[in-house]
Motif scaffolding. Structure first.
Motif, mmCIF file in Angstrom:
data_model
loop_
_atom_site.group_PDB
_atom_site.id
_atom_site.type_symbol
_atom_site.label_atom_id
_atom_site.label_comp_id
_atom_site.label_asym_id
_atom_site.label_seq_id
_atom_site.Cartn_x
_atom_site.Cartn_y
_atom_site.Cartn_z
ATOM 1 N N ILE A 129 10.904 5.202 -42.303
ATOM 2 C CA ILE A 129 11.064 5.211 -43.790
ATOM 3 C C ILE A 129 8.825 6.190 -43.068
ATOM 4 C CG2 ILE A 129 9.670 4.165 -45.367
ATOM 5 C CD1 ILE A 129 12.490 3.952 -46.160
ATOM 6 N N ALA A 130 8.444 4.989 -42.479
ATOM 7 C CA ALA A 130 7.022 5.506 -41.808
ATOM 8 C C ALA A 130 6.895 7.253 -41.758
ATOM 9 C CB ALA A 130 6.579 4.461 -40.980
ATOM 10 N N SER A 131 7.547 7.464 -41.285
ATOM 11 C CA SER A 131 7.873 8.774 -41.515
ATOM 12 C C SER A 131 7.375 10.075 -41.739
ATOM 13 C CB SER A 131 9.187 9.589 -39.840
ATOM 14 O OG SER A 131 10.704 9.758 -40.294
ATOM 15 N N VAL A 132 8.711 9.545 -43.090
ATOM 16 C CA VAL A 132 8.338 10.168 -44.852
ATOM 17 C C VAL A 132 6.896 9.746 -45.480
ATOM 18 C CG1 VAL A 132 9.672 10.862 -46.071
ATOM 19 C CG2 VAL A 132 10.456 10.037 -44.497
ATOM 20 N N THR A 133 7.364 8.463 -45.151
ATOM 21 C CA THR A 133 5.264 8.207 -46.392
ATOM 22 C C THR A 133 4.091 7.314 -45.697
ATOM 23 O OG1 THR A 133 6.354 5.517 -46.260
ATOM 24 C CG2 THR A 133 7.525 7.316 -47.751
ATOM 25 N N LYS A 134 4.503 8.052 -44.272
ATOM 26 C CA LYS A 134 3.076 7.381 -44.026
ATOM 27 C C LYS A 134 3.299 5.111 -43.964
ATOM 28 C CE LYS A 134 0.433 11.063 -43.652
ATOM 29 N NZ LYS A 134 -1.004 11.369 -44.515
ATOM 30 N N ALA A 135 4.417 5.052 -44.445
ATOM 31 C CA ALA A 135 3.656 3.129 -45.017
ATOM 32 C C ALA A 135 3.655 2.257 -43.622
ATOM 33 C CB ALA A 135 4.711 2.490 -45.895
ATOM 34 N N GLY A 136 3.484 1.339 -43.329
ATOM 35 C CA GLY A 136 3.019 1.029 -42.514
ATOM 36 C C GLY A 136 2.755 1.567 -40.375
ATOM 37 N N THR A 137 2.138 2.133 -41.313
ATOM 38 C CA THR A 137 1.602 2.838 -40.136
ATOM 39 C C THR A 137 0.027 2.309 -40.074
ATOM 40 O OG1 THR A 137 1.032 4.767 -41.178
ATOM 41 C CG2 THR A 137 3.190 4.651 -39.739
ATOM 42 N N ASP A 138 -0.615 1.780 -40.640
ATOM 43 C CA ASP A 138 -2.379 2.421 -40.812
ATOM 44 C C ASP A 138 -2.285 0.197 -40.979
ATOM 45 O OD1 ASP A 138 -4.954 2.639 -40.906
ATOM 46 O OD2 ASP A 138 -4.871 1.459 -43.082
ATOM 47 N N CYS A 139 -2.382 -0.672 -40.808
ATOM 48 C CA CYS A 139 -2.661 -2.209 -40.811
ATOM 49 C C CYS A 139 -1.104 -2.687 -40.599
ATOM 50 C CB CYS A 139 -2.841 -2.763 -42.377
ATOM 51 S SG CYS A 139 -1.923 -3.198 -43.560
ATOM 52 N N GLY A 140 -0.418 -2.323 -41.240
ATOM 53 C CA GLY A 140 0.941 -3.111 -40.546
ATOM 54 C C GLY A 140 1.421 -4.249 -41.670
ATOM 55 N N SER A 141 0.440 -4.891 -42.277
ATOM 56 C CA SER A 141 1.270 -5.583 -42.795
ATOM 57 C C SER A 141 2.350 -5.276 -44.367
ATOM 58 C CB SER A 141 0.169 -6.216 -43.669
ATOM 59 O OG SER A 141 -0.264 -5.532 -45.120
#
Length: 50
Positions: free
Chosen positions: A31-43
């Motif tokens: 999911i992160a590879s497509v949306t970047k979700a979870g790649t900054d603060c990780g919460s």
């Protein structure tokens, strides 16, 4: 239309996560590879796992 944000760092909604999961993304990393979700603060990683 109500948007439920899963990742507030990148503005990723639950609908976007569900769409990518339906298209074959099986892990938070995919999911992160497509949306970047979870790649900054990780919460949001646990929410994405759910």
């Amino acid at each position: 239309m109500n948007r439920v944000y899963v990742c507030s760092c990148f503005g990723v909604t639950d609908k976007q996560v569900k769409e990518h999961a339906a298209a074959g993304a099986c892990t938070p990393r995919q999911i992160a590879s497509v949306t970047k979700a979870g790649t900054d603060c990780g919460s949001c990683v646990r929410t994405i796992q759910g």
